[in-house]
Design an enzyme around this catalytic site. Structure first.
Site, PDB file in Angstrom:
ATOM      1  N   ALA A  41     -14.841   2.834  -5.463  1.00  0.00           N
ATOM      2  CA  ALA A  41     -15.038   3.985  -4.579  1.00  0.00           C
ATOM      3  C   ALA A  41     -13.739   4.742  -4.413  1.00  0.00           C
ATOM      4  O   ALA A  41     -12.671   4.272  -4.803  1.00  0.00           O
ATOM      5  CB  ALA A  41     -15.547   3.518  -3.223  1.00  0.00           C
ATOM      6  N   GLY A  88      -7.163   0.912  -8.475  1.00  0.00           N
ATOM      7  CA  GLY A  88      -8.430   0.566  -9.100  1.00  0.00           C
ATOM      8  C   GLY A  88      -8.557   0.959 -10.559  1.00  0.00           C
ATOM      9  O   GLY A  88      -9.673   1.086 -11.063  1.00  0.00           O
ATOM     10  N   LYS A  89      -7.452   1.110 -11.261  1.00  0.00           N
ATOM     11  CA  LYS A  89      -7.514   1.510 -12.665  1.00  0.00           C
ATOM     12  C   LYS A  89      -8.153   0.423 -13.520  1.00  0.00           C
ATOM     13  O   LYS A  89      -9.061   0.690 -14.319  1.00  0.00           O
ATOM     14  CB  LYS A  89      -6.103   1.834 -13.195  1.00  0.00           C
ATOM     15  CG  LYS A  89      -5.428   2.961 -12.452  1.00  0.00           C
ATOM     16  CD  LYS A  89      -4.043   3.245 -12.979  1.00  0.00           C
ATOM     17  CE  LYS A  89      -3.064   2.120 -12.744  1.00  0.00           C
ATOM     18  NZ  LYS A  89      -2.829   1.838 -11.321  1.00  0.00           N
ATOM     19  N   HIS A 149      11.906   3.608  23.876  1.00  0.00           N
ATOM     20  CA  HIS A 149      11.945   4.097  22.500  1.00  0.00           C
ATOM     21  C   HIS A 149      10.533   4.422  21.999  1.00  0.00           C
ATOM     22  O   HIS A 149      10.270   5.527  21.504  1.00  0.00           O
ATOM     23  CB  HIS A 149      12.608   3.021  21.618  1.00  0.00           C
ATOM     24  CG  HIS A 149      12.735   3.389  20.177  1.00  0.00           C
ATOM     25  ND1 HIS A 149      13.920   3.787  19.602  1.00  0.00           N
ATOM     26  CD2 HIS A 149      11.823   3.427  19.179  1.00  0.00           C
ATOM     27  CE1 HIS A 149      13.737   4.048  18.327  1.00  0.00           C
ATOM     28  NE2 HIS A 149      12.466   3.834  18.028  1.00  0.00           N
ATOM     29  N   GLU A 150       9.603   3.483  22.183  1.00  0.00           N
ATOM     30  CA  GLU A 150       8.247   3.694  21.661  1.00  0.00           C
ATOM     31  C   GLU A 150       7.508   4.778  22.443  1.00  0.00           C
ATOM     32  O   GLU A 150       6.757   5.568  21.869  1.00  0.00           O
ATOM     33  CB  GLU A 150       7.441   2.385  21.676  1.00  0.00           C
ATOM     34  CG  GLU A 150       8.057   1.238  20.869  1.00  0.00           C
ATOM     35  CD  GLU A 150       8.442   1.615  19.447  1.00  0.00           C
ATOM     36  OE1 GLU A 150       7.847   2.554  18.880  1.00  0.00           O
ATOM     37  OE2 GLU A 150       9.374   0.985  18.894  1.00  0.00           O
TER      38      GLU A 150
HETATM   39  P1  ADP Z   1      -4.748  -1.136 -10.544  1.00  0.00           P
HETATM   40  O1  ADP Z   1      -5.191  -1.599 -11.871  1.00  0.00           O
HETATM   41  O2  ADP Z   1      -4.887   0.328 -10.342  1.00  0.00           O
HETATM   42  O3  ADP Z   1      -3.379  -1.600 -10.167  1.00  0.00           O
HETATM   43  P2  ADP Z   1      -6.838  -2.865  -9.685  1.00  0.00           P
HETATM   44  O4  ADP Z   1      -7.993  -2.266 -10.379  1.00  0.00           O
HETATM   45  O5  ADP Z   1      -6.234  -4.069 -10.325  1.00  0.00           O
HETATM   46  O6  ADP Z   1      -5.701  -1.786  -9.446  1.00  0.00           O
HETATM   47  O7  ADP Z   1      -7.265  -3.184  -8.180  1.00  0.00           O
HETATM   48  C1  ADP Z   1      -7.067  -4.447  -7.596  1.00  0.00           C
HETATM   49  C2  ADP Z   1      -8.231  -4.801  -6.707  1.00  0.00           C
HETATM   50  O8  ADP Z   1      -8.280  -3.930  -5.577  1.00  0.00           O
HETATM   51  C3  ADP Z   1      -9.556  -4.634  -7.387  1.00  0.00           C
HETATM   52  O9  ADP Z   1      -9.932  -5.804  -8.039  1.00  0.00           O
HETATM   53  C4  ADP Z   1     -10.504  -4.305  -6.250  1.00  0.00           C
HETATM   54  O10 ADP Z   1     -10.961  -5.462  -5.625  1.00  0.00           O
HETATM   55  C5  ADP Z   1      -9.614  -3.563  -5.291  1.00  0.00           C
HETATM   56  N1  ADP Z   1      -9.737  -2.109  -5.503  1.00  0.00           N
HETATM   57  C6  ADP Z   1      -8.761  -1.290  -5.931  1.00  0.00           C
HETATM   58  N2  ADP Z   1      -9.199  -0.027  -6.005  1.00  0.00           N
HETATM   59  C7  ADP Z   1     -10.480  -0.037  -5.624  1.00  0.00           C
HETATM   60  C8  ADP Z   1     -11.480   0.975  -5.507  1.00  0.00           C
HETATM   61  N3  ADP Z   1     -11.215   2.253  -5.794  1.00  0.00           N
HETATM   62  N4  ADP Z   1     -12.710   0.609  -5.084  1.00  0.00           N
HETATM   63  C9  ADP Z   1     -12.969  -0.676  -4.789  1.00  0.00           C
HETATM   64  N5  ADP Z   1     -12.084  -1.662  -4.892  1.00  0.00           N
HETATM   65  C10 ADP Z   1     -10.832  -1.377  -5.295  1.00  0.00           C
HETATM   66 ZN    ZN Z   2      11.428   4.082  16.302  1.00  0.00          ZN
END
Ligand code: ADP
Ligand code: ZN
Ligand code: MG
Length: 615
Positions: A162, A204-205, A421-422
């Site tokens: 997603a 998510g690549k 501060h906060e």
């Molecule tokens: P990248 O290859 O871009 O570094 P990954 O595909 O390995 O990232 O993502 C790692 C994990 O994070 C995935 O296995 C999934 O569980 C979660 N994740 C990352 N992006 C998404 C996304 N767009 N939708 C759903 N899950 C995601």
């Molecule tokens: Zn601060």
């Protein structure tokens, strides 16, 4: 290595046995026989009584004596004295005598084996140097290490990804082509061979590439760029060749090269000289990509977060000529990703994924998955069977700032400084017109922070200059409050200054927001998804010092605004600090109410609080 090691051990034992065996084994064996040791005297007696039919004598003095009597033949072994007298007595008895050069076959091996052994060690060493310690099978050398997933095995689809709808749309074409190539061939359309997925880590690549194969229902070869890069020249190239050979046989299919920058960096720019291997591998990759005939439906997907370092040849038409950006998700995307990962987790009604999505700006899919997992762990720790809103809240703070450190003993004076501060940060966030409102503020230490104010972030695609100026002021308002209230400042604001300076610098150097320097880009972070900061372009010394003075101006102006704001509302600041020190944490709503001069409902008495903090 394993097999080789076992072989080595076996050889070692064998050769040891061969050298020591004859000396040790013979007397032992003689001693073990039922009728006592076979001594020289018994041998001579047997000779005289014509019971000996054959003697085999080795140079070591070992004699194998074949005895024959009424009950059959037996072979006895003994060590005979190394003198001529023994030989003479055997000859006199008329017994056939064989003298072997070095005794038994074992003895002969004993001389050759050490040589063999040395040779074997050399071979094993050489081989392990070439393949690295990982290859168990010597014949796999030069083969691709691609993980192959057969068609229909991948259950992952686009529904599991997603927050990157454009990327999915772009890849839908690849899916369609793999499903019905004829439709495209008929129209004479040329489908891209290579599609490059670019985006920050964890967006998510890898997931998306796999989902393409799942959607298209074709075999999926996946390999990481670093698998190609070996210490010895030629191995990587051989792996590439093998991978593509396999892929052609399985067409239509997908080849996915993860982290292609490991192998696809620009040629001839590396400082270490010795990148022949990488260049050869890259060249082979280019050759293979060019070598597809039109009938071969192999689509190559690759992923990287550093498209800026890729060799231009990789990006030419016919190769990776399509780029699909898989960027960090926006607020809606984050909500969808949370929904995906919440599917298998029992969530209480108190968990509002929309709110979490709003308060996790900048997080990518991998972070969000981790966040929900942390929340589940938190729920388990508290003995709950469902994840409640507080678990997710805690998980987010934990992921962003580190674990809460309630046990840390903080001096009352320090808590007070932290509270001012906060509240300073929060006041600026709430009152400056373009700043993000307050989501939460606390004086409970967490990670390296003594306390923190969490803004209710949104994702604005375009940030205006006034908004950036307000951001700087919010970052500096913590320090400003300390200055106004105590007249002195502490070391607790280091991170705030870094943040403020970074925004100001980018305004001047990247976004052309300085009147004096003008609308020129002096830095570039094009194509760098690692967030390592922009790269300064070459410039004159005069320009550099102008940048510095512009940045300083922006910061000074923002700081003055913050100081004024706090001075104006000092009365309220004191009030809110008092409440914050009692309650330790305030939500955005509570803070807004206090700022409006309202009083908060008393805390339910059941919740235990650390005592002695009222004041
Ligand atoms: P990248 O290859 O871009 O570094 P990954 O595909 O390995 O990232 O993502 C790692 C994990 O994070 C995935 O296995 C999934 O569980 C979660 N994740 C990352 N992006 C998404 C996304 N767009 N939708 C759903 N899950 C995601
Ligand atoms: Zn601060
Ligand atoms: Mg990846």
């Amino acid at each position: 290595m394993n097999r080789a090691a076992r072989l080595l051990l076996a050889t070692l034992i064998l050769s040891l046995g061969a050298t020591l065996g004859p000396a040790l084994a013979a007397p032992t064996r003689a001693a073990v026989t039922s009728d006592g040791p076979y001594t020289t005297n018994r041998f001579f007696a047997d000779l005289e009584q014509q019971r000996v039919t054959r003697v085999v004598l080795s140079s070591g003095g070992m004699a194998n004596v074949t005895l024959a009597d009424g009950s059959g033949t037996r072979v006895r072994t003994l060590v005979v004295p190394p003198d001529g007298a023994t030989l003479t007595r055997i000859r006199k008895a008329g017994v056939p005598l064989t003298v072997t050069g070095s005794g038994s076959t074992l003895g002969w091996l004993g001389q050759v084996l050490p040589l063999l052994l040395t040779g074997l060690i050399l071979v094993v060493l050489w081989r392990s140097m070439r393949t690295g310690a990982s290859s168990a099978n010597p014949t796999a050398f030069g083969r691709s290490r691609a993980a192959v997933i057969a068609e229909g095995q991948i259950k992952l689809t686009f529904n599991d990804v997603a927050g990157c709808d454009e990327a999915k749309q772009d890849l839908q074409e690849v899916v369609d082509f793999l499903r019905q190539p004829e439709r495209y061939h008929q129209l004479g359309a040329r489908i891209p061979h290579g599609v490059l997925l670019v985006g920050p880590p964890g967006s998510g690549k890898t997931l998306l590439a796999k989902a393409v194969a799942g959607e298209a229902r074709v075999p999926y070869f996946s390999i990481s760029g670093s698998d190609f890069v070996e210490m010895f020249v030629g191995v990587g190239a051989a792996r590439v060749r093998d991978l593509f050979e396999q892929a052609r046989k399985s067409a239509p299919c997908i080849v996915f090269i993860d982290e292609i920058d490991a192998v696809g960096r620009k040629r001839g720019v590396n400082m270490q000289g010795g990148n022949d291997e990488r260049e050869q591998t890259l060249n082979q990759l280019l050759v293979e990509m060019d070598g597809f005939s039109s009938g071969q439906e192999v689509i190559i997907l690759a992923a990287t977060n550093r498209p800026d370092v890729l060799d231009a040849a990789l990006l030419r038409p016919g190769r990776f000529d399509r780029q699909v950006v898989v960027d960090a998700p926006d607020v809606r995307g984050r909500e969808m990703i949370l929904r995906i990962h919440a599917r298998k987790k029992p969530l209480d009604a108190s968990v509002d994924l929309g709110v979490i999505a709003r308060r996790t700006a900048g997080m990518v899919g991998a972070d969000l998955e981790n966040l929900l997992n942390e929340a589940a762990l938190q729920a388990a720790r508290s003995g709950r069977t469902r994840i409640v809103g507080r678990d997710v809240e805690e998980a987010r703070d934990r992921v962003l700032m580190g674990p809460e450190r309630r046990s840390l003993v903080v001096r009352e004076a320090d808590r007070k400084v932290t509270a001012y501060h906060e509240v300073g940060h929060a006041l600026a966030a709430q009152l400056l017109p373009h700043a993000n409102r307050v989501a939460k503020l606390t004086v409970v230490p967490r990670g390296r922070a003594a306390g923190y104010m969490m803004p209710d972030a949104d994702d604005r695609l375009h940030v205006t200059r006034p908004a950036l100026e307000d951001m700087i002021a919010v970052a500096l308002a913590g320090r400003a409050a300390e200055q106004v209230v105590f007249g002195e400042i502490t070391t607790g604001a280091q991170n705030d200054f870094q943040q403020a300076t970074s925004i100001a610098r980018r305004m001047v150097t990247e976004w052309g927001m300085s009147d004096r320097i003008g609308k020129v880009a002096l830095a570039s972070d094009q194509g760098n998804f690692l967030g390592g900061g922009p790269q300064m372009l070459p410039m004159s010394e005069g320009t550099a010092s102008q940048i510095d003075s512009e940045v300083k101006d922006l910061i000074d102006t923002a700081y003055t605004r913050a100081v004024h704001l706090i001075g104006e509302h000092l009365h309220r600041v004191h009030e809110i600090v008092t409440v914050l020190l009692t309650r330790e944490t305030l939500s955005g709503e509570e803070f807004t109410a206090l700022l409006d001069g309202q009083t908060l409902d008393p805390l339910p008495p059941a919740v235990p609080r650390p005592s002695g903090l009222a004041g």
